[in-house]
Design a protein around this motif. Structure first.
Motif, PDB file in Angstrom:
ATOM      1  N   ASP A   7       0.815  -1.220   0.000  1.00 52.67           N
ATOM      2  CA  ASP A   7       0.000   0.000   0.000  1.00 52.67           C
ATOM      3  C   ASP A   7       0.846   1.267   0.000  1.00 52.67           C
ATOM      4  N   ARG A   8       1.991   1.225   0.671  1.00 51.61           N
ATOM      5  CA  ARG A   8       2.890   2.396   0.706  1.00 51.61           C
ATOM      6  C   ARG A   8       4.315   1.910   0.936  1.00 51.61           C
ATOM      7  N   TYR A   9       5.271   2.673   0.422  1.00 50.14           N
ATOM      8  CA  TYR A   9       6.665   2.317   0.618  1.00 50.14           C
ATOM      9  C   TYR A   9       7.019   2.437   2.094  1.00 50.14           C
ATOM     10  N   SER A  10       7.608   1.394   2.636  1.00 53.60           N
ATOM     11  CA  SER A  10       7.982   1.398   4.048  1.00 53.60           C
ATOM     12  C   SER A  10       8.942   0.244   4.304  1.00 53.60           C
ATOM     13  N   LYS A  11      10.072   0.531   4.939  1.00 56.26           N
ATOM     14  CA  LYS A  11      11.077  -0.498   5.185  1.00 56.26           C
ATOM     15  C   LYS A  11      10.573  -1.545   6.169  1.00 56.26           C
ATOM     16  N   LYS A  12      10.789  -2.802   5.791  1.00 56.06           N
ATOM     17  CA  LYS A  12      10.484  -3.959   6.636  1.00 56.06           C
ATOM     18  C   LYS A  12       8.998  -4.118   6.953  1.00 56.06           C
ATOM     19  N   SER A  13       8.131  -3.345   6.305  1.00 58.63           N
ATOM     20  CA  SER A  13       6.703  -3.451   6.601  1.00 58.63           C
ATOM     21  C   SER A  13       6.127  -4.709   5.943  1.00 58.63           C
ATOM     22  N   ALA A  14       4.995  -5.176   6.474  1.00 57.69           N
ATOM     23  CA  ALA A  14       4.359  -6.372   5.946  1.00 57.69           C
ATOM     24  C   ALA A  14       3.441  -6.006   4.783  1.00 57.69           C
ATOM     25  N   LEU A  15       3.384  -6.884   3.784  1.00 52.50           N
ATOM     26  CA  LEU A  15       2.416  -6.728   2.714  1.00 52.50           C
ATOM     27  C   LEU A  15       1.037  -7.127   3.232  1.00 52.50           C
ATOM     28  N   ARG A  16       0.013  -6.562   2.645  1.00 54.93           N
ATOM     29  CA  ARG A  16      -1.357  -6.829   3.087  1.00 54.93           C
ATOM     30  C   ARG A  16      -1.989  -7.904   2.206  1.00 54.93           C
ATOM     31  N   LEU A  17      -2.516  -8.950   2.832  1.00 56.42           N
ATOM     32  CA  LEU A  17      -3.246  -9.986   2.101  1.00 56.42           C
ATOM     33  C   LEU A  17      -4.641  -9.464   1.798  1.00 56.42           C
ATOM     34  N   ALA A  18      -5.012  -9.418   0.514  1.00 54.32           N
ATOM     35  CA  ALA A  18      -6.282  -8.808   0.123  1.00 54.32           C
ATOM     36  C   ALA A  18      -6.924  -9.608  -0.994  1.00 54.32           C
ATOM     37  N   ASN A  19      -8.220  -9.357  -1.208  1.00 52.67           N
ATOM     38  CA  ASN A  19      -8.921  -9.872  -2.374  1.00 52.67           C
ATOM     39  C   ASN A  19      -8.872  -8.808  -3.458  1.00 52.67           C
ATOM     40  N   MET A  20      -8.300  -9.172  -4.611  1.00 50.54           N
ATOM     41  CA  MET A  20      -8.130  -8.243  -5.716  1.00 50.54           C
ATOM     42  C   MET A  20      -8.793  -8.799  -6.970  1.00 50.54           C
ATOM     43  N   PRO A  21      -9.211  -7.924  -7.880  1.00 49.87           N
ATOM     44  CA  PRO A  21      -9.793  -8.430  -9.133  1.00 49.87           C
ATOM     45  C   PRO A  21      -8.732  -9.133  -9.989  1.00 49.87           C
ATOM     46  N   ILE A  22      -9.139 -10.148 -10.717  1.00 54.80           N
ATOM     47  CA  ILE A  22      -8.213 -10.798 -11.652  1.00 54.80           C
ATOM     48  C   ILE A  22      -7.885  -9.795 -12.757  1.00 54.80           C
ATOM     49  N   PRO A  23      -6.603  -9.566 -13.032  1.00 51.97           N
ATOM     50  CA  PRO A  23      -6.235  -8.540 -14.012  1.00 51.97           C
ATOM     51  C   PRO A  23      -6.805  -8.836 -15.398  1.00 51.97           C
ATOM     52  N   GLU A  24      -7.124  -7.777 -16.133  1.00 44.70           N
ATOM     53  CA  GLU A  24      -7.620  -7.927 -17.494  1.00 44.70           C
ATOM     54  C   GLU A  24      -6.467  -8.216 -18.443  1.00 44.70           C
ATOM     55  N   LEU A  25      -6.758  -8.958 -19.500  1.00 41.69           N
ATOM     56  CA  LEU A  25      -5.737  -9.320 -20.483  1.00 41.69           C
ATOM     57  C   LEU A  25      -5.638  -8.276 -21.584  1.00 41.69           C
ATOM     58  N   ARG A  26      -4.400  -8.007 -22.010  1.00 40.63           N
ATOM     59  CA  ARG A  26      -4.191  -7.268 -23.250  1.00 40.63           C
ATOM     60  C   ARG A  26      -4.183  -8.288 -24.392  1.00 40.63           C
ATOM     61  N   ASP A  27      -4.189  -7.792 -25.617  1.00 37.38           N
ATOM     62  CA  ASP A  27      -4.307  -8.691 -26.777  1.00 37.38           C
ATOM     63  C   ASP A  27      -3.165  -9.698 -26.869  1.00 37.38           C
ATOM     64  N   ASP A  28      -1.952  -9.303 -26.402  1.00 35.00           N
ATOM     65  CA  ASP A  28      -0.790 -10.200 -26.498  1.00 35.00           C
ATOM     66  C   ASP A  28      -0.425 -10.817 -25.157  1.00 35.00           C
ATOM     67  N   ASP A  29      -1.393 -10.857 -24.232  1.00 34.84           N
ATOM     68  CA  ASP A  29      -1.166 -11.400 -22.896  1.00 34.84           C
ATOM     69  C   ASP A  29      -1.625 -12.847 -22.783  1.00 34.84           C
ATOM     70  N   VAL A  30      -1.007 -13.536 -21.819  1.00 35.04           N
ATOM     71  CA  VAL A  30      -1.403 -14.874 -21.413  1.00 35.04           C
ATOM     72  C   VAL A  30      -1.740 -14.806 -19.927  1.00 35.04           C
ATOM     73  N   LEU A  31      -2.917 -15.270 -19.544  1.00 33.58           N
ATOM     74  CA  LEU A  31      -3.277 -15.284 -18.125  1.00 33.58           C
ATOM     75  C   LEU A  31      -2.804 -16.597 -17.515  1.00 33.58           C
ATOM     76  N   VAL A  32      -1.967 -16.481 -16.493  1.00 34.16           N
ATOM     77  CA  VAL A  32      -1.377 -17.656 -15.854  1.00 34.16           C
ATOM     78  C   VAL A  32      -1.956 -17.820 -14.451  1.00 34.16           C
ATOM     79  N   GLN A  33      -2.476 -19.021 -14.176  1.00 34.76           N
ATOM     80  CA  GLN A  33      -2.832 -19.353 -12.804  1.00 34.76           C
ATOM     81  C   GLN A  33      -1.543 -19.766 -12.108  1.00 34.76           C
ATOM     82  N   ILE A  34      -1.196 -19.044 -11.053  1.00 35.84           N
ATOM     83  CA  ILE A  34       0.110 -19.203 -10.427  1.00 35.84           C
ATOM     84  C   ILE A  34       0.115 -20.417  -9.494  1.00 35.84           C
ATOM     85  N   HIS A  35       1.040 -21.317  -9.727  1.00 37.19           N
ATOM     86  CA  HIS A  35       1.240 -22.447  -8.827  1.00 37.19           C
ATOM     87  C   HIS A  35       2.335 -22.142  -7.809  1.00 37.19           C
ATOM     88  N   ALA A  36       3.354 -21.399  -8.243  1.00 32.50           N
ATOM     89  CA  ALA A  36       4.461 -21.053  -7.341  1.00 32.50           C
ATOM     90  C   ALA A  36       5.126 -19.779  -7.837  1.00 32.50           C
TER      91      ALA A  36
END
Length: 333
Positions: A7-36
């Motif tokens: 959410d903001r630049y900050s040293k050693k701060s924790a990232l926030r676990l959130a629900n986000m929309p699945i990003p939209e694809l551009r014409d030359d994009d591939v949507l990857v379901q991340i395994h790792a």
């Protein structure tokens, strides 16, 4: 989708676990379901604000620079990939976001996953492998019989770079701690310097290439081990004017980069060697070449730990501690 958000630049701060929309694809994009996804020090540096000048991201931002997963959707201009393909990549700058369940990747930045590797192993590869490739093959044009000094041989970049340099026929020197001497030797290092008991600049002489990944003092010491005409390539800074031009930075940013690198460039010139800064780029065709090396058994992944997705912040802290042998990975699916 679930994602870890900055959410903001900050040293050693924790990232926030959130629900986000699945990003939209551009014409030359591939949507990857991340395994790792791989965890890199670059993620922490972006979080801390260290790259605001050269990577002016808009916040909030999903971090993460490595992905291995399965294609679930392709854009209308995509020709090389189809749903169901197992792939891996380092997404482009300003298109990162692999600390999540899905990520869109440009077709040109994607490659099929090495057949014999697990998703976790594949996720450990893209950023460090492309960094080593672009440093040793592209910039250094490393040749059989040359000598290369690769710093921090037991780290993510180091473990891959040693294997790549040996495949190219070079003599390899590296630094590591006492506990990791056997590891780097097993990867092919010819000269191993225990940095706790030896000073590399007093041991090494007449090297053709140095791959620097450490601080400014180490960068200057590295000049002493190069022979005339040698190449000092740094992946830890300072950025130079050439990088500023390649990245399309504004004029004032280019000036800052020129000033930041002026000292080391002057000292390099005085010793008859060259200095260049490398900030690796996404590249699917290079990753395809790297895949061949894994499929042929020439290079092997080196992994330290695999964390569950919920422990992404802990994985980042583990990488920041600087004691990982090889890569740290987060299992998403």
């Amino acid at each position: 989708m679930k994602a870890f958000v900055l959410d903001r630049y900050s040293k050693k701060s924790a990232l926030r676990l959130a629900n986000m929309p699945i990003p939209e694809l551009r014409d030359d994009d591939v949507l990857v379901q991340i395994h790792a996804t791989g965890v890199n020090l670059l993620d922490s540096k972006i979080r801390d604000g260290e790259f605001k000048l050269i990577l002016p991201y808009h916040l909030p931002l999903i971090l993460g620079h490595d992905v291995a997963g399965e294609v679930v959707k392709v854009g209308p201009r995509v020709r090389q990939f189809k749903p169901g393909d197992e792939v891996y990549a380092r997404p482009d700058d300003f298109r990162i976001g692999t600390f999540a369940e899905f990520v869109p990747v440009k077709e040109a930045s994607l490659a099929l996953k090495p057949r014999g590797l697990t998703m976790e192993e594949a996720a450990s590869i893209p950023l460090v492998a492309l960094t080593a490739w672009q440093a040793l093959v592209e910039k250094a044009n490393l040749q059989k019989g040359q000598k290369v000094f690769i710093q921090a041989g037991s780290g993510g970049v180091g473990t891959f770079a040693i294997q790549l340099a040996k495949h190219l026929g070079a003599t390899v020197a590296t630094t590591t701690s006492t506990a990791n001497v056997a590891l780097v030797k097993s990867l092919g290092a010819d000269v191993v310097i225990d940095y706790k008991t030896q000073a590399f600049e007093e041991v090494l002489r007449d090297y053709d290439v140095v791959l620097n990944s450490q601080d400014g003092k180490t960068l200057e010491k590295s000049l002493r081990v190069l022979k005339a005409g040698g190449k000092l390539i740094s992946i830890s800074g300072p950025p130079d004017l050439e990088f500023g031009k390649e990245s399309g930075a504004p004029a004032f940013v280019k000036l800052v980069m020129w000033m930041l690198s002026a000292g080391i460039r002057r000292k390099a010139k005085g010793r008859g060697v060259s200095f260049s800064f490398l900030f690796m780029k996404a590249n699917g065709s290079q990753l395809h070449e790297i895949t061949r090396l894994f499929d042929a058994g020439v290079i092997h992944p080196v992994m330290d730990r695999v964390f569950p997705f919920e422990s992404t912040n802990e994985a980042m802290a583990y990488v920041e501690a600087g004691r990982a042998k090889g890569k740290v990975v987060v299992k998403v699916k």
